[in-house]
Motif scaffolding. Structure first.
Motif, mmCIF file in Angstrom:
data_model
loop_
_atom_site.group_PDB
_atom_site.id
_atom_site.type_symbol
_atom_site.label_atom_id
_atom_site.label_comp_id
_atom_site.label_asym_id
_atom_site.label_seq_id
_atom_site.Cartn_x
_atom_site.Cartn_y
_atom_site.Cartn_z
ATOM 1 N N PHE A 154 0.855 -1.175 0.000
ATOM 2 C CA PHE A 154 0.000 0.000 0.000
ATOM 3 C C PHE A 154 0.893 1.227 0.000
ATOM 4 O O PHE A 154 1.922 1.242 0.679
ATOM 5 N N ASN A 155 0.534 2.247 -0.765
ATOM 6 C CA ASN A 155 1.304 3.487 -0.770
ATOM 7 C C ASN A 155 1.353 4.015 0.660
ATOM 8 O O ASN A 155 0.320 4.227 1.292
ATOM 9 N N ASN A 156 2.553 4.260 1.180
ATOM 10 C CA ASN A 156 2.649 4.669 2.580
ATOM 11 C C ASN A 156 2.338 6.151 2.803
ATOM 12 O O ASN A 156 2.251 6.588 3.946
ATOM 13 N N TYR A 157 2.178 6.918 1.767
ATOM 14 C CA TYR A 157 1.774 8.324 1.850
ATOM 15 C C TYR A 157 2.703 9.189 2.693
ATOM 16 O O TYR A 157 2.314 10.273 3.114
ATOM 17 N N HIS A 158 3.932 8.756 2.958
ATOM 18 C CA HIS A 158 4.836 9.575 3.760
ATOM 19 C C HIS A 158 5.132 10.898 3.063
ATOM 20 O O HIS A 158 5.116 11.956 3.702
ATOM 21 N N LEU A 159 5.414 10.852 1.775
ATOM 22 C CA LEU A 159 5.701 12.070 1.029
ATOM 23 C C LEU A 159 4.471 12.974 0.968
ATOM 24 O O LEU A 159 4.565 14.194 1.146
ATOM 25 N N GLU A 160 3.316 12.395 0.761
ATOM 26 C CA GLU A 160 2.078 13.173 0.704
ATOM 27 C C GLU A 160 1.793 13.838 2.050
ATOM 28 O O GLU A 160 1.373 14.992 2.099
ATOM 29 N N LEU A 161 2.039 13.113 3.141
ATOM 30 C CA LEU A 161 1.832 13.659 4.483
ATOM 31 C C LEU A 161 2.766 14.842 4.726
ATOM 32 O O LEU A 161 2.338 15.896 5.213
ATOM 33 N N GLU A 162 4.019 14.675 4.358
ATOM 34 C CA GLU A 162 4.990 15.764 4.531
ATOM 35 C C GLU A 162 4.610 16.973 3.678
ATOM 36 O O GLU A 162 4.647 18.110 4.151
ATOM 37 N N ARG A 163 4.217 16.738 2.439
ATOM 38 C CA ARG A 163 3.834 17.852 1.567
ATOM 39 C C ARG A 163 2.550 18.541 2.049
ATOM 40 O O ARG A 163 2.401 19.752 1.888
ATOM 41 N N ALA A 164 1.632 17.780 2.614
ATOM 42 C CA ALA A 164 0.394 18.381 3.135
ATOM 43 C C ALA A 164 0.715 19.346 4.274
ATOM 44 O O ALA A 164 0.202 20.472 4.305
ATOM 45 N N TRP A 165 1.554 18.918 5.195
ATOM 46 C CA TRP A 165 1.930 19.768 6.333
ATOM 47 C C TRP A 165 2.677 21.004 5.837
ATOM 48 O O TRP A 165 2.397 22.125 6.261
ATOM 49 N N THR A 166 3.608 20.808 4.910
ATOM 50 C CA THR A 166 4.366 21.927 4.350
ATOM 51 C C THR A 166 3.432 22.912 3.655
ATOM 52 O O THR A 166 3.576 24.132 3.790
ATOM 53 N N HIS A 167 2.453 22.394 2.926
ATOM 54 C CA HIS A 167 1.475 23.243 2.229
ATOM 55 C C HIS A 167 0.721 24.123 3.225
ATOM 56 O O HIS A 167 0.582 25.334 3.008
ATOM 57 N N LEU A 168 0.252 23.531 4.312
ATOM 58 C CA LEU A 168 -0.478 24.314 5.313
ATOM 59 C C LEU A 168 0.414 25.374 5.946
ATOM 60 O O LEU A 168 -0.027 26.498 6.205
ATOM 61 N N GLN A 169 1.676 25.026 6.193
ATOM 62 C CA GLN A 169 2.607 25.998 6.775
ATOM 63 C C GLN A 169 2.855 27.144 5.801
ATOM 64 O O GLN A 169 2.889 28.307 6.198
ATOM 65 N N GLN A 170 3.009 26.830 4.526
ATOM 66 C CA GLN A 170 3.223 27.870 3.519
ATOM 67 C C GLN A 170 1.997 28.762 3.385
ATOM 68 O O GLN A 170 2.129 29.981 3.241
ATOM 69 N N LEU A 171 0.822 28.168 3.450
ATOM 70 C CA LEU A 171 -0.399 28.971 3.392
ATOM 71 C C LEU A 171 -0.479 29.918 4.585
ATOM 72 O O LEU A 171 -0.813 31.093 4.427
ATOM 73 N N SER A 172 -0.158 29.410 5.766
ATOM 74 C CA SER A 172 -0.251 30.265 6.950
ATOM 75 C C SER A 172 0.799 31.370 6.889
ATOM 76 O O SER A 172 0.534 32.499 7.261
ATOM 77 N N LEU A 173 1.981 31.084 6.383
ATOM 78 C CA LEU A 173 3.009 32.116 6.218
ATOM 79 C C LEU A 173 2.600 33.117 5.152
ATOM 80 O O LEU A 173 2.789 34.320 5.312
ATOM 81 N N GLY A 174 2.023 32.615 4.074
ATOM 82 C CA GLY A 174 1.568 33.504 3.003
ATOM 83 C C GLY A 174 0.480 34.442 3.467
ATOM 84 O O GLY A 174 0.503 35.635 3.182
ATOM 85 N N PHE A 175 -0.462 33.897 4.231
ATOM 86 C CA PHE A 175 -1.534 34.742 4.746
ATOM 87 C C PHE A 175 -0.980 35.717 5.769
ATOM 88 O O PHE A 175 -1.357 36.872 5.806
ATOM 89 N N ALA A 176 -0.070 35.257 6.601
ATOM 90 C CA ALA A 176 0.509 36.133 7.623
ATOM 91 C C ALA A 176 1.298 37.261 6.964
ATOM 92 O O ALA A 176 1.169 38.423 7.345
ATOM 93 N N SER A 177 2.122 36.946 5.942
ATOM 94 C CA SER A 177 2.909 37.998 5.308
ATOM 95 C C SER A 177 2.000 38.934 4.519
ATOM 96 O O SER A 177 2.240 40.125 4.465
ATOM 97 N N CYS A 178 0.934 38.397 3.920
ATOM 98 C CA CYS A 178 -0.021 39.246 3.214
ATOM 99 C C CYS A 178 -0.674 40.212 4.201
ATOM 100 O O CYS A 178 -0.796 41.396 3.930
ATOM 101 N N GLN A 179 -1.071 39.687 5.357
ATOM 102 C CA GLN A 179 -1.675 40.531 6.384
ATOM 103 C C GLN A 179 -0.686 41.597 6.830
ATOM 104 O O GLN A 179 -1.034 42.756 6.995
ATOM 105 N N PHE A 180 0.580 41.212 7.000
ATOM 106 C CA PHE A 180 1.615 42.165 7.395
ATOM 107 C C PHE A 180 1.703 43.296 6.371
ATOM 108 O O PHE A 180 1.725 44.463 6.716
ATOM 109 N N HIS A 181 1.722 42.959 5.090
ATOM 110 C CA HIS A 181 1.828 43.968 4.053
ATOM 111 C C HIS A 181 0.586 44.852 3.999
ATOM 112 O O HIS A 181 0.701 46.055 3.807
ATOM 113 N N LEU A 182 -0.589 44.260 4.196
ATOM 114 C CA LEU A 182 -1.810 45.075 4.211
ATOM 115 C C LEU A 182 -1.799 45.995 5.410
ATOM 116 O O LEU A 182 -2.186 47.174 5.295
ATOM 117 N N ASP A 183 -1.384 45.496 6.571
ATOM 118 C CA ASP A 183 -1.305 46.359 7.753
ATOM 119 C C ASP A 183 -0.336 47.519 7.511
ATOM 120 O O ASP A 183 -0.612 48.669 7.853
#
Length: 187
Positions: A154-183
């Motif tokens: 069965f596909n162990n999804y380790h890479l997918e799990l790591e990429r999912a977490w990284t994606h969420l972190q990048q989204l939160s950083l992107g939103f945070a930096s966007c908010q910083f720039h708007l502020d």
């Protein structure tokens, strides 16, 4: 009774990702034909990931631990609509799914797999597992989740799990930096 719905209809695509027809799940796809599949990992605010354990009468990989939610995209659905439906059906997890939630698309011999990542404040008691397809659901730390997902054949999804977490972190950083720039812009 088999948990899989063999009569569901799928749109079929060619190598150029053009829709070329539809099939029922039980029908064989020809070489060069693909159907769409969606999968997701859902993380809570503590960084644990939700996994589901498949029921014993699934055709493929019965009793295995799997990603948070997933399945085939039905005929006429987009990958976002298919993911939204699977989240609601399998977990009672209701949210609008957008293209920003999608972090990876991979192709295989007869399917194209779209991966999504979500973060939630919901506890297990807030979710409603679909017992026709799932034995149970549970949150695990990423290291324990990886052990549950490491299963022979069965596909162990380790890479997918790591990429999912990284994606969420990048989204939160992107939103945070966007908010910083708007502020900064408005002050």
């Amino acid at each position: 009774m088999v948990a899989d719905r063999l009569t569901e209809h799928w749109d079929i695509y060619n190598h150029q990702f053009q829709r070329i027809g539809d099939r029922q799940r039980h029908e064989t796809l020809a070489s060069g034909e693909f159907h769409l599949v969606v999968n997701a990992f859902i993380f809570n605010t503590a960084g644990s990931v939700l996994l589901q354990q498949r029921v014993a009468d699934k055709i493929n990989f019965p009793n295995y631990w799997d990603c948070s939610a997933g399945g085939s995209v039905l005929a006429g659905e987009t990958i976002e609509a298919g993911m939204q439906r699977e989240l609601a059906e399998e977990l009672g997890f209701y949210r609008t799914v957008t293209s920003a939630d999608n972090f990876w698309i991979r192709s295989y011999s007869h399917w194209v797999e779209a991966w999504f990542a979500f973060q939630t404040t919901q506890s297990l008691s807030d979710l409603t597992p679909q017992h026709a397809e799932l034995q149970r659901i549970a949150y695990f730390t990423p290291d324990v989740a990886e052990r549950h997902l490491t299963q022979i054949g069965f596909n162990n999804y380790h890479l997918e799990l790591e990429r999912a977490w990284t994606h969420l972190q990048q989204l939160s950083l992107g939103f945070a930096s966007c908010q910083f720039h708007l502020d900064w812009f408005f002050h």
